[in-house]
Design a protein around this motif. Structure first.
Motif, PDB file in Angstrom:
ATOM      1  N   LEU B  18      44.413  43.006  36.801  1.00 31.14           N
ATOM      2  CA  LEU B  18      43.805  41.640  36.894  1.00 31.14           C
ATOM      3  C   LEU B  18      42.492  41.828  37.834  1.00 31.14           C
ATOM      4  O   LEU B  18      41.381  41.528  37.555  1.00 31.14           O
ATOM      5  CB  LEU B  18      44.631  40.587  37.503  1.00 31.14           C
ATOM      6  N   PHE B  19      42.761  42.669  38.841  1.00 36.62           N
ATOM      7  CA  PHE B  19      41.822  42.904  39.974  1.00 36.62           C
ATOM      8  C   PHE B  19      40.587  43.463  39.105  1.00 36.62           C
ATOM      9  O   PHE B  19      39.461  43.368  39.380  1.00 36.62           O
ATOM     10  CB  PHE B  19      42.430  43.871  41.112  1.00 36.62           C
ATOM     11  N   ASP B  20      40.705  44.968  38.454  1.00 31.95           N
ATOM     12  CA  ASP B  20      39.905  45.511  37.701  1.00 31.95           C
ATOM     13  C   ASP B  20      39.218  44.485  36.661  1.00 31.95           C
ATOM     14  O   ASP B  20      38.137  44.852  36.341  1.00 31.95           O
ATOM     15  CB  ASP B  20      40.256  46.754  37.253  1.00 31.95           C
ATOM     16  N   LYS B  22      38.627  41.550  36.645  1.00 31.64           N
ATOM     17  CA  LYS B  22      37.578  40.926  37.224  1.00 31.64           C
ATOM     18  C   LYS B  22      36.322  41.199  37.961  1.00 31.64           C
ATOM     19  O   LYS B  22      35.330  40.568  37.703  1.00 31.64           O
ATOM     20  CB  LYS B  22      38.436  40.084  38.561  1.00 31.64           C
ATOM     21  N   LEU B  23      36.651  42.488  38.203  1.00 38.39           N
ATOM     22  CA  LEU B  23      35.478  43.171  38.679  1.00 38.39           C
ATOM     23  C   LEU B  23      34.539  43.631  37.596  1.00 38.39           C
ATOM     24  O   LEU B  23      33.124  43.518  37.580  1.00 38.39           O
ATOM     25  CB  LEU B  23      35.985  44.585  39.389  1.00 38.39           C
ATOM     26  N   ARG B  26      32.498  40.593  35.977  1.00 34.93           N
ATOM     27  CA  ARG B  26      31.434  40.080  37.090  1.00 34.93           C
ATOM     28  C   ARG B  26      30.297  41.138  36.785  1.00 34.93           C
ATOM     29  O   ARG B  26      29.142  40.933  36.644  1.00 34.93           O
ATOM     30  CB  ARG B  26      31.738  40.189  38.638  1.00 34.93           C
ATOM     31  N   LEU B  27      30.605  42.474  36.711  1.00 33.67           N
ATOM     32  CA  LEU B  27      29.816  43.530  36.453  1.00 33.67           C
ATOM     33  C   LEU B  27      28.897  43.481  35.326  1.00 33.67           C
ATOM     34  O   LEU B  27      27.477  43.452  35.148  1.00 33.67           O
ATOM     35  CB  LEU B  27      30.259  45.063  36.672  1.00 33.67           C
ATOM     36  N   CYS B  82      44.319  54.711  32.126  1.00 28.69           N
ATOM     37  CA  CYS B  82      45.664  54.554  32.436  1.00 28.69           C
ATOM     38  C   CYS B  82      46.115  53.265  32.142  1.00 28.69           C
ATOM     39  O   CYS B  82      46.098  52.312  33.049  1.00 28.69           O
ATOM     40  CB  CYS B  82      45.919  54.830  33.917  1.00 28.69           C
ATOM     41  N   LYS B 132      35.876  55.249  38.155  1.00 30.58           N
ATOM     42  CA  LYS B 132      35.838  53.900  38.903  1.00 30.58           C
ATOM     43  C   LYS B 132      35.779  54.245  40.574  1.00 30.58           C
ATOM     44  O   LYS B 132      36.060  55.360  40.945  1.00 30.58           O
ATOM     45  CB  LYS B 132      37.292  53.379  38.953  1.00 30.58           C
ATOM     46  N   PRO B 133      35.194  53.502  41.296  1.00 33.80           N
ATOM     47  CA  PRO B 133      34.698  52.076  40.787  1.00 33.80           C
ATOM     48  C   PRO B 133      33.348  52.100  39.978  1.00 33.80           C
ATOM     49  O   PRO B 133      32.285  52.802  40.617  1.00 33.80           O
ATOM     50  CB  PRO B 133      34.371  51.300  42.415  1.00 33.80           C
TER      51      PRO B 133
END
Lengths: 156, 240
Positions: B18-20, B22-23, B26-27, B82, B132-133
């Motif tokens: 979920l974190f990734d 979201k990132l 936005r990007l 992954c 990443k990131p």
């Protein structure tokens, strides 16, 4: 605009700079801030919130795995470390990321005591960062409440 | 500055975290893209209209769950490597194996710098491999890839218009006879005035095409052309 706002802004600037200087944050955090704008004003706060939730979850998983004394599944621990390393890296949490790199090696070496110690450090580190960032957000709020604008801090 | 004329690219982002998600969302928004995020390769295929290798509009396919029949135009797929179940590599293969979607550029992201993994993905047809990131600068480099597909689709639609074949096959365009962009550039005389500016773009894309293929291995080599030097490979040693 008064001296009060100016003072708060300076305090804020210094605080942010110190976070970078002390190695809590790195330039990935700067990148995150640059993604925040009027359209997404709470982006950084949201992402950090997700990150800290992740920390709680992952540290919990690892603690449970390490509790199984004698039958510790180091692969499981390693998988959680991997995830934490990824998210700390994506958020700019430099110290946490650094600890995860060590932690990974300890898992691969199946070093039980090392892992337990490292986990404790990770726990302290993410909580420390959380508190520091909370202070940062509070400063931002104070500035805005005093009628000022949160300054863009140039790290370079 | 986003002008009215700037095309809207639609990117499908796939990541189980979920974190990734979201990132990356936005990007992509910041890079002026329309974004759809899904949390697995299966959902990605579903979104595209491909399930279990069967194309959705196949009348012989038995469908048990609601299916999107609208034409989904996706200009790029960006996926984590992954993931549980279907990895990013598996997804890449499925996309490249499908006649309808093999032309959609696919980009793989990974938090690990494993040269063998990177090579495998690039060989399978991934356009790029990002460590990443992921950063905004990385995504902005994808625009020419997306532009290429978008233009291709639009041009193919122009070709398709006069001879609209009955839809028995996939919602997306039929197997194109024109294989590469240069052919299209030469064959199509501007039908409408709006095609003209795109021809300029075509030339740009072709030039950038050359440089793109040189940059494919960028993740493996050190040294990005950004303003500040980022310690991207800090703590990681790679033998290429």
């Amino acid at each position: 605009m008064d001296a009060h706002v100016a003072q708060l802004q300076m305090q804020y600037r210094n605080y942010i700079l110190s976070l970078y200087q002390q190695g809590f944050l790195d330039d990935q955090f700067t990148e995150l801030k640059s993604l925040q704008d009027d359209g997404s004003p709470d982006f950084v706060a949201e992402v950090l919130s997700l990150f800290f939730d992740d920390c709680v979850k992952l540290v919990g998983n690892m603690a449970r795995a390490l509790d199984q004394i004698g039958t510790v599944d180091f692969c499981q621990v390693g998988a959680n470390v991997h995830q934490l390393k990824g998210s700390s890296s994506s958020v700019g949490a430099k110290r946490v990321k650094g600890l995860c790199i060590n932690f990974k090696e300890l898992c691969e070496a199946k070093n039980y005591e090392g892992c337990v110690r490292c986990l404790q450090q990770v726990d302290i580190e993410y909580k420390t960062l959380k508190a520091k960032l909370q202070d940062m957000f509070n400063l931002e709020k104070q500035i805005v409440q005093a009628g000022g604008i949160v300054p863009q801090v140039d790290i370079n | 500055m986003v002008m009215a004329a700037e095309p809207q690219f639609h990117v499908l982002a796939v990541d189980d975290s979920l974190f990734d998600r979201k990132l990356i969302e936005r990007l992509l928004q910041k890079a002026s893209c329309q974004v759809t995020t899904v949390d697995s390769g299966y959902k990605a295929l579903e979104f595209l209209g491909l399930r279990e290798g069967v194309e959705i509009n196949d009348p012989d396919a038995v469908s048990t769950s609601p299916v999107i029949h609208q034409e989904v135009e996706v200009n790029l797929i960006i996926t984590d490597y992954c993931m549980p179940g279907m990895t990013g590599y598996d997804l890449l293969k499925k996309v490249k194996e499908s006649s309808a979607f093999k032309n959609i550029p696919v980009v793989i992201m990974s938090s690990e710098n494993v040269p063998a993994r990177i090579s495998r993905c690039l060989e399978e047809g991934a356009e790029e491999f990002f460590l990443k990131p992921v950063r905004l600068a990385d995504l902005n480099r994808l625009k020419p890839h997306m532009m290429k597909t978008k233009l291709k689709n639009q041009m193919l639609e122009e070709i398709e218009k006069p001879s609209k074949v009955e839809s028995g096959t996939a919602a997306a365009v039929v197997e194109p006879e024109v294989k590469d962009l240069t052919e299209i550039g030469i064959k199509i005389v501007p039908l409408q005035s709006e095609v003209e500016p795109k021809q300029v773009h075509l030339q740009v894309v072709q030039q950038e095409d050359q440089t793109m293929s040189n940059n494919k291995r960028k993740s493996v080599e050190e040294g990005l052309s950004t303003d500040r030097s980022r310690p991207r490979f800090e703590g990681i040693t790679t033998a290429v």
